[in-house]
Scaffold this active site. Structure first.
Site, PDB file in Angstrom:
ATOM      1  CG  HIS A 164     -81.882 130.809  30.595  1.00  0.00           C
ATOM      2  ND1 HIS A 164     -82.862 130.562  30.089  1.00  0.00           N
ATOM      3  CD2 HIS A 164     -81.426 129.655  30.807  1.00  0.00           C
ATOM      4  CE1 HIS A 164     -82.679 129.437  29.692  1.00  0.00           C
ATOM      5  NE2 HIS A 164     -81.888 128.479  30.419  1.00  0.00           N
ATOM      6  CG  ASP A 229     -92.963 137.993  34.002  1.00  0.00           C
ATOM      7  OD1 ASP A 229     -93.251 136.905  34.183  1.00  0.00           O
ATOM      8  OD2 ASP A 229     -93.854 139.070  34.520  1.00  0.00           O
ATOM      9  CB  SER A 305     -82.142 125.765  29.542  1.00  0.00           C
ATOM     10  OG  SER A 305     -83.391 125.489  30.770  1.00  0.00           O
TER      11      SER A 305
END
Length: 372
Positions: A164, A229, A305
């Site tokens: 991401h 998900d 992240s």
């Protein structure tokens, strides 16, 4: 037959089990790692680079939700592990893969709105100061991405991070084409060239030295999942630098079950955005796990992240202790636990399949990727 093949692929079990000896050391298990090889490569249109970079990803699907999901079919797994490669000149390709086994003899609920901070009680993070720490292993393996995330050195020219940080599930983020990796180094003090005089009471100021990225690999599981998900399981990417970084790197390894981790605990360091310019280290216990994800409550902020989640265990073959990256820190989740909202920070586990894929991206030869 397809279902059986999928089970064999997904449940490549460790050969070693935890011994009952009182002198037992937490030992890296040996895994039968499958082989993932490119089958065909297709040239794609150049991407638009129009997505906004996000420093975290959020999903309402918690452990129970993931555990109740059906196993993917063999064809679905192949699709998820196929990948896109983005080059520095903006060109893009898609590679389909084949997966081989070589013989060696409940729906989650979002709950209440999440808070900005992902800190659990007392903030247990440690800022790392001073070149004696920052420039030494394992902290020296942590690097900063120009999109704002963190990455970890896993080879002489390769950095592991979260998908991401590069791609939002639908499009590549702004800055991905000119992506750079920052290495924290001491600032040269004015007039101090050739001088050995330092003041140990004052933390030495640091700066980032940047290296351009040559190409980036992102699994189609993230892109096909559109950051939902399913995509959470594939929130990882590998960056190849234009030149070697000349630092010690940390090897990747297959993630053992949480009960086999030393103290059930994980560690990672990242560039949390609430402490600009600081490398922040933390460790915590794993609270739950699925086949693809680790759920924990390590204090973290956006910017961490992409950090490599690692543990230190005994390497029986080499007769020494060794740290390995077993996951990639992804982001924050609110999860419905028996009707009560519970928040976790989530890391993507390096499974045998993911190990085979990432290792092949790094080395280009499956024969060098047989032991996880």
């Amino acid at each position: 037959m397809a279902a059986l093949s999928t089970l064999i692929l997904l449940l490549c079990a460790a050969k070693d089990v935890m011994p009952s000896s009182p002198h037992w050391k937490p030992t890296w298990p040996s895994y039968r790692v499958p082989v993932i090889l490119p089958q065909s490569t297709l040239k794609l249109d150049k991407p638009q680079f129009d997505a906004e970079a996000r420093l975290e990803v959020v999903s309402p699907c918690g452990p129970a939700c993931h555990k109740s999901s059906p196993l993917p079919t063999y064809e679905e797994v192949k699709n998820y592990l196929s990948y896109e490669t983005l080059y520095a000149n903006g060109s893009l390709t898609e590679t389909e893969v084949g997966i081989y086994i070589l013989s060696n003899g409940g729906d989650g609920s979002r709950g209440r709105a999440r808070t900005k901070r992902q800190i659990y009680g007392y903030d247990s993070r440690f800022s790392i100061f001073g070149k004696d720490f920052l420039l030494n292993y394992p902290f020296s393996t942590s690097v900063k991405l120009s999109t704002g995330c963190t990455g970890t050195l896993v080879a002489e020219k390769h950095v592991l991070t979260a998908a991401h940080c590069i791609h939002d599930g639908k499009s590549y983020v702004k800055g991905a084409q000119k992506l750079r990796v920052g290495f924290l180094k001491p600032k040269q003090k004015d007039g101090s060239k050739g001088s050995n005089i330092t003041n140990s009471a004052i933390p030495e100021k640091m700066k980032f030295q940047w290296i351009r990225v040559k190409r980036t690999h992102v699994p189609k599981g993230w892109i096909k999942g559109n950051a939902n998900d399913i995509g959470m399981d594939y929130d990882y990417a590998l960056l190849e630098l234009k030149k070697p970084h000349k630092r010690k790197f940390m090897k990747i390894g297959v993630s053992p079950p949480a009960r086999h981790l030393p103290g059930g605990r994980i560690h990672f360091s990242g560039y949390d955005n609430d402490r600009p310019g600081n490398l922040v280290y933390r460790f915590c216990d794993v609270k739950d796990e699925t086949y693809d994800l680790l759920y924990q409550q390590c204090d973290a902020q956006p910017g961490a992240s992409g950090s490599g989640v690692y543990v230190r265990m005994w390497k029986r073959q080499n007769h020494k202790w060794e740290r390995k990256i077993i996951g990639i820190f992804s982001g924050h989740q609110w999860v419905d636990m028996n009707g009560t909202p519970q928040d976790f920070n989530v890391a993507v586990r390096i499974t045998p399949l993911k190990y085979a894929q990432i290792c092949y991206w790094i080395k280009g030869n499956y024969l060098d990727c047989r032991e996880g």
